[in-house]
Each structure stands twice: as structure tokens, then as C-alpha cells.
Enzyme design. Structure first.
Site, short mmCIF file in Angstrom:
data_model
loop_
_atom_site.label_atom_id
_atom_site.label_comp_id
_atom_site.label_asym_id
_atom_site.label_seq_id
_atom_site.Cartn_x
_atom_site.Cartn_y
_atom_site.Cartn_z
CB SER A 143 1.91 10.99 1.03
OG SER A 143 2.78 11.53 2.01
CE1 TYR A 157 1.92 6.22 3.72
CE2 TYR A 157 3.52 7.99 3.45
CZ TYR A 157 2.23 7.58 3.65
OH TYR A 157 1.23 8.51 3.76
P1 NAP Z 1 -5.19 6.92 9.98
O1 NAP Z 1 -5.66 7.96 10.94
O2 NAP Z 1 -4.20 5.89 10.43
O3 NAP Z 1 -6.48 6.18 9.37
C1 NAP Z 1 -6.30 5.15 8.46
C2 NAP Z 1 -7.64 4.68 7.94
O4 NAP Z 1 -7.41 3.68 6.92
C3 NAP Z 1 -8.50 4.03 9.01
O5 NAP Z 1 -9.84 4.36 8.74
C4 NAP Z 1 -8.24 2.54 8.79
O6 NAP Z 1 -9.33 1.73 9.22
C5 NAP Z 1 -8.12 2.50 7.28
N1 NAP Z 1 -7.40 1.34 6.76
C6 NAP Z 1 -6.13 0.95 7.03
N2 NAP Z 1 -5.83 -0.16 6.33
C7 NAP Z 1 -6.93 -0.48 5.61
C8 NAP Z 1 -7.25 -1.53 4.71
N3 NAP Z 1 -6.36 -2.49 4.41
N4 NAP Z 1 -8.48 -1.56 4.16
C9 NAP Z 1 -9.40 -0.59 4.46
N5 NAP Z 1 -9.15 0.42 5.31
C10 NAP Z 1 -7.93 0.47 5.87
O7 NAP Z 1 -4.54 7.58 8.70
P2 NAP Z 1 -4.62 9.06 8.06
O8 NAP Z 1 -3.45 9.82 8.56
O9 NAP Z 1 -5.98 9.62 8.15
O10 NAP Z 1 -4.26 8.68 6.55
C11 NAP Z 1 -5.23 8.59 5.52
C12 NAP Z 1 -4.50 8.65 4.20
O11 NAP Z 1 -3.76 9.86 4.15
C13 NAP Z 1 -3.50 7.51 4.00
O12 NAP Z 1 -3.54 7.06 2.67
C14 NAP Z 1 -2.16 8.19 4.30
O13 NAP Z 1 -1.10 7.57 3.61
C15 NAP Z 1 -2.43 9.59 3.78
N6 NAP Z 1 -1.54 10.62 4.34
C16 NAP Z 1 -1.55 10.91 5.67
C17 NAP Z 1 -0.68 11.89 6.15
C18 NAP Z 1 -0.60 12.28 7.60
O14 NAP Z 1 0.36 12.99 7.98
N7 NAP Z 1 -1.53 11.86 8.44
C19 NAP Z 1 0.18 12.55 5.26
C20 NAP Z 1 0.15 12.23 3.92
C21 NAP Z 1 -0.73 11.27 3.47
P3 NAP Z 1 -9.46 1.22 10.78
O15 NAP Z 1 -9.94 2.42 11.55
O16 NAP Z 1 -10.47 0.13 10.71
O17 NAP Z 1 -8.11 0.77 11.20
#
Ligand code: NAP
Length: 248
Positions: A143, A157
Site C-alpha cells: 500500500s 496498518y
Molecule cells: P476488500 O475489498 O476489503 O477485500 C478484501 C479481501 O480480502 C476479501 O476478498 C476478503 O475475503 C479477503 N480477506 C480478508 N481477510 C482475510 C483473511 N484473514 N484470509 C483470507 N482472506 C481474507 O479489500 P481491497 O481494497 O480489495 O484490498 C485488497 C488488498 O489491497 C489489501 O491487502 C489492502 O491492504 C490493499 N490495498 C487496498 C487499497 C484500497 O484503497 N482499497 C489501497 C492500498 C492497498 P471475504 O470477501 O471473504 O471477506
């Protein structure tokens, strides 16, 4: 030989966009999820519509036995894993550092750091030429928080993503001559459901004026970079931390 991509947290957001694009690019796909079986099933159906073999596997990446089963099941059904996307991650409510409970700290470290390391370990054990594998690649989803630090929001985080960056650099160098490339993407403000966990579903809209490009990014713009880093087009790229953040 068919290409197989295992995506942790593939049921929603960036992971789901990556799964769909991977299927379109000719990968067979394993969509890991934690709780949301319906969302995972929808992603699997979309992947299959592109002609890919696809499966969903529930596993908490923070639990070692579940991670091992995830890798075993994927390999048994789809064949040797050629790419791991270490994407599963969690975020807690926005809060000041001096209010963090030990339970909050442990959970975010368990999922974002230990989970990513366990998955990377299982991938290396199977991909490394040192262990009889044929190589592969790992893309860690870090991130922009790792270099911004996220003051007044979620320093816990941000620090887990700093750990992921360091793991990316070290492990990439450790296995560089064993056929494995390891890189990280560092997304900025991306429009997904993760911001609801922070208590601000409209966080992207609220903060986008601070982004040099004046907008949030989409999950598919992050997936584009993940697919590039996973592919042979990035054959001389390893140990790199690549921002996808609109200049933020
Ligand atoms: P999201 O929409 O909240 O999706 C999270 C995903 O992770 C879901 O598929 C969830 O499964 C799964 N998950 C959560 N805890 C888990 C665990 N303990 N074991 C296995 N799976 C798990 O998040 P996102 O925004 O796409 O984020 C994905 C990645 O990108 C993360 O690492 C986040 O830190 C990073 N990121 C996101 C952003 C942003 O602005 N969105 C920015 C920088 C980095 P369920 O559907 O079953 O809950």
C-alpha cells in the site's frame, strides 16, 4: 503447461478484479476468501465464463494449517501454482495510535504480515528450483500507506505494509536464482469496500482532491499492474515496489 494463479482475498475488490483479468489472460485461478462464499462463487463464475478453470477455497491466511490446505487443494485441482498474489488484507477503524488495543494490533499483524509470509513461504516451497519446482512469481499487494505512514488514520496498518515491502525486497534477493520473481504493488486510494472497515465508506470521494491526479483509482487499474508483474513481460523485474497511486 497451463498457468495457475492463486489469489488470496480474491472474492472482492482488488483480488476479484485480478482473478477476472487473470482468467482473461489465460490463467487457471484459485479464488481464496475468508467469509464471503457468495462473492467468491460469483468471481469463480466470471473466471469460468472466460474459459478458465477456477475454484474457490475458504482459508484464513493467518492460520498456518488453512494456508497449507489452500496450497494443497489448489495444486491438486489446478496443477502447480505459477503465481501467488498475496492480496488478502484488513484495515480497522480510523483511530489515533494512542488508542490502539493489543487485540487490534495482533489481528492486523496476523493477517497482513504473518498471513502474507505464510503464503509466500508455501509458494517458495513449491516454486523454487531448489525444491524441485519450475519457478514462478509472487506479487505482494502492499500500500501507499507504507510510505505515507497513515497518521491519524491507521498507523498499525501502514506498518504492516512496510513489513510487506521489506519482505518483498529480502525474499526476492534470497530466491532470485531459484526461478522466482517477487514484487510488490503499492496502491493508493482505490475504490473498494475496504474503506467501510475503516468506518468511512466514502473515503475515496472525501480524499481524492489530495491525489495529484484528482481521483481515486479502480481495482482493475491495480489488477493491470499485478498481471504485468506476474507475466513474462516482467522477466527482469524482481524486488521492486511499484506505486499505483495517481501520483500520491
Ligand atoms: P476488500 O475489498 O476489503 O477485500 C478484501 C479481501 O480480502 C476479501 O476478498 C476478503 O475475503 C479477503 N480477506 C480478508 N481477510 C482475510 C483473511 N484473514 N484470509 C483470507 N482472506 C481474507 O479489500 P481491497 O481494497 O480489495 O484490498 C485488497 C488488498 O489491497 C489489501 O491487502 C489492502 O491492504 C490493499 N490495498 C487496498 C487499497 C484500497 O484503497 N482499497 C489501497 C492500498 C492497498 P471475504 O470477501 O471473504 O471477506
Amino acid at each position: 503447461m497451463s498457468k495457475v494463479m492463486l489469489i488470496t482475498g480474491g472474492s472482492r475488490g482488488i483480488g476479484a478484479a485480478t482473478a477476472v483479468q487473470a482468467a482473461e489472460a489465460g490463467y487457471d485461478v484459485c479464488v481464496n476468501y475468508a467469509n464471503n462464499a457468495d462473492a467468491a462463487a460469483e468471481v469463480v463464475a466470471e473466471c469460468r465464463a472466460s474459459g478458465a478453470s477456477a475454484m474457490a477455497v475458504r482459508a484464513n491466511v493467518a492460520v498456518e494449517s488453512e494456508v497449507i490446505d489452500l496450497f494443497e487443494e489448489t495444486t491438486a485441482e489446478l496443477g502447480p501454482i505459477s503465481c501467488l498474489v498475496n492480496n488478502a488484507g484488513i484495515l480497522h477503524e480510523i483511530a489515533r495510535f494512542d488508542t490502539f488495543s493489543v487485540e487490534r494490533l495482533r489481528e492486523v499483524v496476523d493477517v497482513n504480515v504473518i498471513g502474507a509470509m505464510l503464503c509466500a513461504r508455501e509458494a517458495v516451497r513449491r516454486m523454487s528450483t531448489r525444491h524441485g519446482g519450475v519457478g514462478g512469481s509472487i506479487v505482494n499487494v502492499s500500500s501507499a500507506a507504507s510510505y505515507l505512514g497513515s497518521p491519524n488514520e491507521f498507523i498499525d496498518y501502514a506498518a504492516t505494509k512496510g513489513a510487506m515491502d521489506t519482505m518483498t525486497i529480502g525474499l526476492a534477493r534470497e530466491v532470485a536464482d531459484e526461478g522466482i520473481r517477487i514484487n510488490a504493488v503499492r496502491p493508493g486510494l482505490i475504490d473498494t469496500e475496504i474503506h467501510t472497515s475503516a468506518g468511512l465508506p466514502d473515503r475515496v470521494e472525501r480524499l481524492q482532491a489530495n491525489v495529484p491526479m484528482q481521483r481515486g483509482g479502480t481495482a482493475s487499474e491495480v489488477a493491470d499492474l499485478i498481471l504485468y508483474l506476474a507475466s513474462d513481460a516482467a522477466s527482469y523485474v524482481t524486488g521492486s515496489l511499484v506505486n499505483v497511486s495517481g501520483g500520491r
